[in-house]
Design a protein around this motif. Sequence first.
Motif, short mmCIF file in Angstrom:
data_model
loop_
_atom_site.label_atom_id
_atom_site.label_comp_id
_atom_site.label_asym_id
_atom_site.label_seq_id
_atom_site.Cartn_x
_atom_site.Cartn_y
_atom_site.Cartn_z
N PRO A 40 0.93 -1.07 -0.02
CA PRO A 40 -0.08 -0.10 -0.01
C PRO A 40 0.84 1.13 0.08
O PRO A 40 1.98 1.18 0.46
CB PRO A 40 -0.84 -0.11 1.10
N VAL A 41 0.22 2.35 -0.65
CA VAL A 41 1.18 3.55 -0.76
C VAL A 41 -0.03 4.68 -0.21
O VAL A 41 -0.98 4.91 -0.58
CB VAL A 41 1.37 3.90 -2.23
N VAL A 42 0.85 5.60 0.81
CA VAL A 42 0.17 6.76 1.29
C VAL A 42 0.92 7.85 0.78
O VAL A 42 2.07 7.71 0.67
CB VAL A 42 0.09 6.62 2.76
N PHE A 43 0.15 8.91 0.45
CA PHE A 43 1.11 10.17 -0.09
C PHE A 43 0.33 11.43 0.74
O PHE A 43 -0.83 11.69 0.90
CB PHE A 43 0.44 10.46 -1.54
N THR A 44 1.33 12.17 1.24
CA THR A 44 0.93 13.31 1.78
C THR A 44 1.53 14.45 0.86
O THR A 44 2.45 14.67 0.47
CB THR A 44 1.81 13.88 3.20
N ALA A 45 0.33 15.18 0.49
CA ALA A 45 0.62 16.56 -0.54
C ALA A 45 0.97 17.86 0.15
O ALA A 45 0.33 18.61 0.85
CB ALA A 45 -0.97 16.85 -1.24
N HIS A 46 2.48 17.94 0.03
CA HIS A 46 2.72 19.16 0.71
C HIS A 46 2.87 20.38 -0.52
O HIS A 46 2.99 21.62 0.15
CB HIS A 46 4.36 18.88 0.94
N ASP A 47 2.52 19.79 -1.60
CA ASP A 47 2.38 21.05 -2.75
C ASP A 47 1.13 20.84 -3.57
O ASP A 47 0.56 19.64 -3.39
CB ASP A 47 3.73 21.32 -3.37
N LEU A 48 1.16 21.36 -4.79
CA LEU A 48 0.08 21.14 -5.61
C LEU A 48 0.54 20.49 -6.83
O LEU A 48 0.02 20.55 -7.71
CB LEU A 48 -0.95 22.44 -5.73
N ASN A 49 1.57 19.71 -6.81
CA ASN A 49 2.13 19.22 -8.03
C ASN A 49 1.41 18.18 -8.80
O ASN A 49 1.46 18.10 -10.01
CB ASN A 49 3.67 18.56 -7.76
N CYS A 50 0.47 17.54 -8.04
CA CYS A 50 -0.10 16.54 -8.72
C CYS A 50 -1.25 17.13 -9.52
O CYS A 50 -1.85 16.51 -10.44
CB CYS A 50 -0.96 15.63 -7.62
N VAL A 51 -1.78 18.73 -9.25
CA VAL A 51 -2.66 18.98 -9.96
C VAL A 51 -2.40 20.42 -10.64
O VAL A 51 -3.28 20.75 -11.56
CB VAL A 51 -4.02 19.37 -9.09
N CYS A 52 -1.10 20.71 -10.56
CA CYS A 52 -0.76 21.89 -11.18
C CYS A 52 0.70 21.99 -11.76
O CYS A 52 1.58 21.55 -10.83
CB CYS A 52 -0.86 23.10 -10.16
N PRO A 53 0.97 22.39 -13.07
CA PRO A 53 2.19 22.01 -13.63
C PRO A 53 3.43 22.85 -12.85
O PRO A 53 4.52 22.54 -13.09
CB PRO A 53 1.94 22.33 -15.08
N THR A 54 3.02 23.99 -12.33
CA THR A 54 3.89 24.86 -11.52
C THR A 54 4.24 24.33 -10.33
O THR A 54 5.01 24.86 -9.36
CB THR A 54 3.42 26.29 -11.38
#
Length: 417
Positions: free
Chosen positions: A120-134
């Motif tokens: 299993p993989v858990v991901f903590t989103a510290h920035d918006l890289n997954c949804v925004c190219p910048t």
Amino acid sequence: MKILLVNKYHYVKGGSETYHFGLAKLLEEHGNEVIYFAMQDEKNYDCAQAKYFSKNVDFNKSMSPFEKLTAGMHALYSFDAKKKIEQLIEAEKPDIVHINLVHRHITLSILKAIQKYNIPVVFTAHDLNCVCPTHTMLCGDKVCDRCVAEHSYKPALEQKCVKNSALQTYLAVIEAKNYERMKMYDKIDFYICPSDFYRKQFVKSGITKNPVVHWGNFLPVGTEYKLCSNAKDYFLFFGRLSVEKGLMSLVKAYHKGNFKNKLYLVGDGPLREELENYVKENNLTEKVIFTGFQSGDALKKYVEEAKCVILPSEWYENGPYSILEAIALGKPAIVSNNGGLPEIVDEGKTGFICEPNNPDSLCACLEKMNNLTEDEYLAMSKAALEKARENCDCEKYYEKLMNCYKDLIKAKGGKKI
């Protein structure tokens, strides 16, 4: 339980590493075994798994055209990272993988290797890289959510969002489209967003069908929650001196208000020279104090003695540790109405909220802070401290996280812990 923590940097560089190493200590305090995967770097802390770390890629150094092409290809998909993490998994056999920052250095190529072992993989989103190219939802120095709202990366290409470079924006969009094509984000089983604002962006983007939750950042094991009795009468910003932090708005607001309190800017960064020029041109050099980078006890002393802490960010902050650490010391905060910041500060109760990019609004908040009576200020300090105790407790976070880990392992058919 054996947990593999993944982060591109294996030394403290920013808030994501504060979380990363804080999480490691929290897990180990409860008897778990923590192992690491990161990028090679001479600044890395000693680590038994260092021999498995992926090669270092520095996108900021001067490169030949061939090196730029090689680096660009690496940013899209790192075969080296995929190979190295597979070797690590074979050797260590972790129960779960918890990912933090990986984009463009380690890359999501590692998910293919992890998937092979049904971990299993858990991901903590510290920035918006997954949804925004910048990764910042900034176009130039203005916030922009067009790619999320329109479910398209066409706005990024039109606006050359990544460093105003058509080539760099194109590569970033290729990366995003490539992950979309390979359904990479569905290979992550569980997403943690430190702010509800970020959670909403992930949900709105539609990048995954898997759970996305809002869990506010915790403060590290051993954090002392206390009211400071030695407060002095100065305003404080601490962090990176960069344009998205709203620091030009801050010094303009401070100048406009003609305050007697000093303003301390603790930190360093690319905006420092411009800020210093503004301060000098407006005869504020005796009142606006630049301390340079500070850490440890020296930084803690600046926070303890401040009247309040200010973060007037002009981008979508997530759950910044600067404010969490401040309220844990009973410091009222002034923040902008951007991203996750208004989730941390309650207007008029634990601090004040200004409009971003608006020196007049920020100046009014500074004035309101100065106009508090002694009793009102004490009540605000106590409310800030209580909010930190309630929302940042590491033991509560651990309990939620371990339940999550166990459920995910069970769902994958792994061993029951």
